[in-house]
Design a protein around this motif. Structure first.
Motif, short mmCIF file in Angstrom:
data_model
loop_
_atom_site.label_atom_id
_atom_site.label_comp_id
_atom_site.label_asym_id
_atom_site.label_seq_id
_atom_site.Cartn_x
_atom_site.Cartn_y
_atom_site.Cartn_z
N VAL A 102 0.83 -1.21 0.00
CA VAL A 102 0.00 0.00 0.00
C VAL A 102 0.87 1.26 0.00
O VAL A 102 0.54 2.26 -0.64
N PHE A 103 2.00 1.18 0.70
CA PHE A 103 2.92 2.33 0.82
C PHE A 103 4.31 1.92 0.31
O PHE A 103 5.26 1.81 1.10
N GLU A 105 6.61 3.36 -1.20
CA GLU A 105 7.68 4.34 -1.03
C GLU A 105 8.09 4.48 0.43
O GLU A 105 9.01 5.24 0.76
N THR A 107 6.37 5.75 2.89
CA THR A 107 5.87 6.94 3.55
C THR A 107 4.34 6.95 3.48
O THR A 107 3.74 6.32 2.60
N GLU A 109 2.64 9.31 2.56
CA GLU A 109 2.24 10.09 1.39
C GLU A 109 2.26 9.27 0.11
O GLU A 109 1.89 9.76 -0.97
N SER A 110 2.71 8.01 0.19
CA SER A 110 2.76 7.17 -1.00
C SER A 110 1.39 7.07 -1.65
O SER A 110 0.38 6.83 -0.97
N THR A 111 1.34 7.25 -2.95
CA THR A 111 0.07 7.17 -3.67
C THR A 111 -0.01 5.95 -4.57
O THR A 111 -1.09 5.54 -4.98
N ARG A 112 1.15 5.35 -4.86
CA ARG A 112 1.18 4.18 -5.73
C ARG A 112 1.01 2.93 -4.86
O ARG A 112 1.54 2.84 -3.77
N ALA A 113 0.26 1.95 -5.33
CA ALA A 113 0.04 0.72 -4.59
C ALA A 113 0.11 -0.47 -5.53
O ALA A 113 -0.15 -0.34 -6.73
N SER A 115 -1.55 -3.59 -6.60
CA SER A 115 -2.85 -4.28 -6.52
C SER A 115 -2.76 -5.74 -6.92
O SER A 115 -3.73 -6.49 -6.79
#
Length: 274
Positions: A102-103, A105, A107, A109-113, A115
């Motif tokens: 889920v995070f 990066e 952090t 603030e990570s937006t990429r996951a 799936s």
């Protein structure tokens, strides 16, 4: 209209309760150890509200449990150890670290996951990360951080789950059932032999095997036993209602058994009609 208080208000209240000059005498004399039993009690009250599906009560019980956390943090802050913000920061960092899918990066603030990862891989990653954390804390043994203070059934389940994550486990439920039967036979042998310490050991082994069976059936043994306790209480109270056990001479066992079966049948019929 009642005021809506915040976590900051609760922390301020706690500080006031612990004020050496104007605080509450009871709160002032408390320590980590003295309130630990209250914390355990609050956890069970949360679980009880969940079991009863009483969400109004659950909201209140969660507040009681939160107060316990605030209390510990106040004690630690007074000693210069840590505070509530540090507790929140530590758990947030830990959960970010343990959820790389889920995070990725590392952090919040990570937006990429990712799936594509499945639940089995998530569990493997979780255990791998936890093992790394244990080693960093100097807990080299696989079972070192399974708390001694856990209720015995819960600790048994946690020990078995941890061992299973390293391959030490039965592969089939039938094998676990057979193990329960084996432990029961060993207990019977010690009962016949009359050696009390060995009876205790074998009874412990039998209970441990039953916890293992619960784990393989995806059943929480604490919850299962709690449900059995409640069921026994309901049926015994039904017997008492019929026979007035408190105010009569002891009944013969066959009369008690008939009353028990009647209570059991009535409960089963009620469940089937629901």
């Amino acid at each position: 209209m009642s005021k809506n208080y915040s976590v900051a208000d609760l922390r301020y209240l706690m500080a006031r309760l612990r004020d050496p000059d104007t605080g509450c005498p009871w709160d002032l004399k408390q320590t980590y150890s003295s309130i630990a039993a209250h914390t355990v009690e609050e956890v069970y009250e949360v679980v009880d509200a969940i079991e009863r599906n009483d969400l109004t009560d659950l909201s209140e019980e969660l507040g009681d449990l939160l107060f316990q956390i605030i209390f510990y943090c106040q004690l630690a802050e007074e000693q210069g150890r840590f505070d509530f913000e540090q507790v929140v920061s530590t758990i947030t960092s830990k959960l970010v670290r343990r959820h790389p899918h889920v995070f990725p990066e590392g952090t919040l603030e990570s937006t990429r996951a990712d799936s594509s990862i499945d639940e089995k891989q998530i569990k493997r990653n979780w255990e791998s990360i936890k093992q790394q954390e244990r080693q960093q804390k100097g807990k080299v043994g696989i079972l070192d951080d399974v708390p001694l203070a856990l209720p015995a059934l819960s600790r048994a389940a946690k020990l078995q789950k941890r061992a299973a994550s390293f391959g030490f486990d039965w592969t089939e439920v039938d094998d676990v059932i057979a193990k329960v039967g084996e432990e029961l036979d060993e207990l019977q042998y010690e009962v016949d032999r009359g050696d009390q310490p060995s009876r205790e050991d074998e009874l412990g082994d039998l209970i441990f095997a039953c916890v293992n069976l619960a784990r393989h059936l995806s059943i929480d043994p604490e919850r299962a036993l709690a449900r059995a306790n409640n069921k026994f209480k309901r049926r015994f109270e039904s017997m008492d209602s019929e026979l007035n056990l408190k105010n009569q001479q002891p009944y013969a066992i066959d009369i008690l058994e008939k009353a028990w079966e009647k209570a059991k049948k009535a409960e089963n019929n009620s469940d089937s009609e629901a």
